[in-house]
Write a protein that holds these residues in place. Structure first.
Motif, PDB file in Angstrom:
ATOM      1  N   ASN A 155       0.824  -1.205   0.000  1.00  0.00           N
ATOM      2  CA  ASN A 155       0.000   0.000   0.000  1.00  0.00           C
ATOM      3  C   ASN A 155       0.863   1.261   0.000  1.00  0.00           C
ATOM      4  N   HIS A 156       0.286   2.347  -0.468  1.00  0.00           N
ATOM      5  CA  HIS A 156       1.027   3.607  -0.552  1.00  0.00           C
ATOM      6  C   HIS A 156       0.181   4.753   0.001  1.00  0.00           C
TER       7      HIS A 156
ATOM      8  N   CYS B 124       4.425   9.545  -2.038  1.00  0.00           N
ATOM      9  CA  CYS B 124       4.102   8.460  -1.125  1.00  0.00           C
ATOM     10  C   CYS B 124       4.797   8.778   0.187  1.00  0.00           C
TER      11      CYS B 124
ATOM     12  N   LYS C  47       5.661   6.661   2.567  1.00  0.00           N
ATOM     13  CA  LYS C  47       6.623   5.671   3.052  1.00  0.00           C
ATOM     14  C   LYS C  47       7.999   6.147   2.588  1.00  0.00           C
TER      15      LYS C  47
ATOM     16  N   HIS D  10       9.907   4.630  -0.103  1.00  0.00           N
ATOM     17  CA  HIS D  10       9.340   4.623  -1.451  1.00  0.00           C
ATOM     18  C   HIS D  10       9.680   5.898  -2.201  1.00  0.00           C
TER      19      HIS D  10
ATOM     20  N   MET E  68       8.572   7.488  -5.708  1.00  0.00           N
ATOM     21  CA  MET E  68       7.211   8.000  -5.824  1.00  0.00           C
ATOM     22  C   MET E  68       7.114   9.443  -5.327  1.00  0.00           C
TER      23      MET E  68
HETATM   24 CU   LIG Z   1       4.727   3.923  -1.209  1.00  0.00          CU
END
Ligand SMILES: [Cu+2]
Length: 468
Positions: free
Chosen positions: A262-263, A317, A319, A322, A393
Motif C-alpha cells: 500500500n502507498h 508516497c 513511506k 518509497h 514516488m
Molecule cells: Cu509507497
C-alpha cells in the motif's frame, strides 16, 4: 489527432461515412507511443463529449467508431521504458509503453477491444472493477481460454458505470505484472452526475514497483516485497513530470495501485477529499478533508481539491523508503560513529575510499559517486535551493496564478514573494533550559536493582534489506 487519423489510414481517402464494410471488419490499426512524456489530453471528436484526463508520463489510446461501437486495439508486447533520464528498463507493456495507454470511455458506450498478444507467452486482459458479462472478465482458464502468442482476442461490453478503473493480465499474473503489464481506465459520466463534480484538471497514474538490480535492465519477477524501484506509471523521481494547475483550479487526481504494497499518498499545502473509490463515486456524507490517503493493493482512489495555494508543493508516497531509488546497500547505520582518522588510514591503501552515512544519508544526494550503468541515483533532483534528496514516488504540484487553462507545461520553479521563505536565524541563541516537569507518576518504573543502561547498538548488516 494524428493517432486518430492513423486509424482511418487503412481506409485511404475514402470518407469515414462511406468506408466499406470490409475495411471496418478489419482490426483498427494499433496506435503506438514510445515517448515517456506526459501527453496532452485526447479531446474526443466522436461519440459523447467529455473532459479528458491527463495521464502522468503517459497517454490515452485513440479509438475508432464502428457502427456506434467504440473500437480499441491493445497490443501486449515487450517494451523499453525510460524510467528516468539515462535509465531504461526492459519491460512488458501495451502499445509501446508500460503502463499501457489509458482507455477513456463514456458511461453507456458500447465497446469492442481487440487484444493482440506479441509476448512470448499467453496472456489475457482483466478489466478491473467493471461490471460486465462474466465471459468478458478476462480470467484465463476461468472465464476464457488464454490468448496464445500471436493470437488476437476480442472483448465486448458496455461501460455500465462511471468511475476509475484499471486493466491488467489475469494469466501468469505474477510475472506479467512484475514486468509492467497494466493500464488505467476512466469511464466518464454520460450526463451531469450529482456525485461527480466537473473539474479543471483531471490527472491519473498507476502505482507500481520493480526490482531491477543496478546495472541490469530486466525486473526480477520473483520479488514479493523487496522492490528497489517504486514508480508512478513506471517512472521514478526525478523522471516523474509535475502536476500543474492554475491557481483556483479544481483538480482531480486518480490513483490506482497495482504494486505489491500500500502507498499513503500525501499532498503538501492543500487538503483533498476522496471523491471516488473502486466502487464508484463516494457519497457526500462519507467525504472528509485529509492530506494523506492510503491506496491499498488493487484499489483506486480519486481525490479532489481546489489548488488555491501558489507554489511548488511536494506530492509523494509517505513511506520514506518509497521516495528513494535502487541501491545495493547492505549498509549498517553509521550515524553517530566517528570515523575521524580511519578514513585517512584507509585512503593511504585505497585512494577512492569514502565514509558513507556518518551524518545521515543526505550526503548521498550530493555525492558524485560513480553509478553502475543504467540505474537511477538513490535520491536526487536539484531544486532551486539545493538537492531535493528524493527518488521513486515523488512529484511536485505546481500551482501558478498565471498558468493558462489547458496548459500542462512545467512553469519552472516558483518565485517566492519576498520574506516568505524559511531562512537562517543569525541572532543570539538563548541558553538551554531544562523542563522541571516531573511526570512519570501514573506507571512508576520498577528500577529495583536495575542500573540505568545507555543503549548504543549498531544495527547489524542485514542481507534481507537490499531494496526499498
Ligand atoms: Cu509507497
Amino acid at each position: 489527432m494524428t493517432n486518430r487519423r492513423q486509424f482511418l489510414s487503412g481506409a485511404g481517402l475514402v470518407a469515414a461515412a462511406s468506408v466499406s464494410r470490409v475495411v471496418l471488419a478489419a482490426l483498427p490499426e494499433p496506435a503506438t507511443q514510445t515517448s515517456p512524456d506526459t501527453m496532452p489530453p485526447l479531446i474526443p471528436n466522436t461519440g459523447r463529449p467529455y473532459n479528458p484526463v491527463v495521464t502522468l508520463n503517459g497517454w490515452t489510446l485513440p479509438w475508432r467508431m464502428n457502427n456506434g461501437v467504440k473500437e480499441f486495439h491493445l497490443v501486449a508486447e515487450p517494451v523499453v521504458r525510460e524510467m528516468a533520464p539515462g535509465f531504461k528498463a526492459h519491460l512488458w507493456g501495451y502499445n509501446g509503453q508500460s503502463p499501457g495507454p489509458t482507455i477513456e470511455v463514456v458511461e453507456g458506450d458500447r465497446l469492442r477491444i481487440f487484444v493482440t498478444n506479441k509476448l512470448p507467452e499467453h496472456t489475457s486482459v482483466h478489466w478491473h472493477g467493471q461490471r460486465l458479462p462474466n465471459g468478458m472478465d478476462g480470467v484465463s482458464g476461468l472465464t476464457q481460454p488464454s490468448i496464445k502468442p500471436g493470437k488476437t482476442f476480442v472483448y465486448e461490453f458496455v461501460a455500465r458505470r462511471p468511475g476509475t478503473f484499471m486493466y491488467h493480465p489475469h494469466a501468469d499474473e505474477m510475472t506479467q505484472m512484475a514486468m509492467g503489464m497494466m493500464g488505467f481506465w476512466v469511464t466518464h459520466p454520460k450526463a451531469k452526475h450529482p456525485l461527480i463534480d466537473e473539474v479543471d484538471r483531471d490527472y491519473c497514474f498507476l502505482l507500481n514497483g520493480y526490482d531491477i538490480d543496478p546495472g541490469s535492465y530486466t525486473p526480477k519477477i520473483m520479488t514479493m516485497l523487496d522492490f528497489n524501484l517504486w514508480t508512478w506509471n513506471s517512472r521514478v523521481f526525478p523522471g516523474i513530470d509535475p502536476l500543474v494547475a492554475r491557481k483556483g483550479d479544481k483538480v482531480r487526481i486518480r490513483i490506482g495501485n497495482l504494486s505489491m504494497t500500500n502507498h499513503p499518498i500525501h499532498i503538501h499545502g492543500h487538503e483533498f477529499s476522496v471523491t471516488g473509490t473502486d466502487g464508484g463515486p463516494t457519497p457526500k456524507s462519507a467525504r472528509w478533508p485529509e492530506v494523506t490517503t492510503d491506496v491499498a493493493v488493487g484499489q483506486m482512489r480519486q481525490i479532489d481539491f481546489v489548488a488555491d495555494e501558489e507554489g511548488d508543493w511536494a506530492f509523494h508516497c509517505h513511506k520514506a523508503h518509497h521516495t528513494m531509488n535502487a541501491m545495493g546497500h547492505a549498509v549498517p547505520t553509521m550515524i553517530g560513529v566517528d570515523h575521524t582518522g580511519i578514513a585517512k588510514k584507509i585512503n593511504s591503501l585505497i585512494p577512492d575510499y569514502m565514509v558513507m552515512g556518518e551524518r545521515g544519508m543526505a550526503d548521498m544526494g550530493e555525492m558524485e559517486m560513480p553509478l553502475p550503468d543504467n540505474t537511477a541515483p538513490m535520491m536526487t533532483g536539484q531544486g532551486p535551493f539545493g538537492g531535493v534528496e528524493m527518488g521513486g514516488m515523488f512529484s511536485i504540484l505546481k500551482v501558478r496564478k498565471d498558468q493558462k487553462s489547458g496548459d500542462y507545461k512545467d512553469p519552472g520553479w516558483y518565485a517566492h514573494p519576498k520574506g516568505t521563505v524559511a531562512h537562517e536565524w543569525t541572532g543570539d541563541m538563548p541558553a538551554e533550559t531544562r523542563s522541571d516537569a516531573k511526570g512519570g507518576q501514573t506507571m512508576p518504573l520498577q528500577m529495583n536493582g536495575i542500573k540505568e543502561v545507555e543503549v548504543q547498538v549498531r544495527k547489524p548488516t542485514s542481507s534481507s534489506h537490499e531494496g526499498h
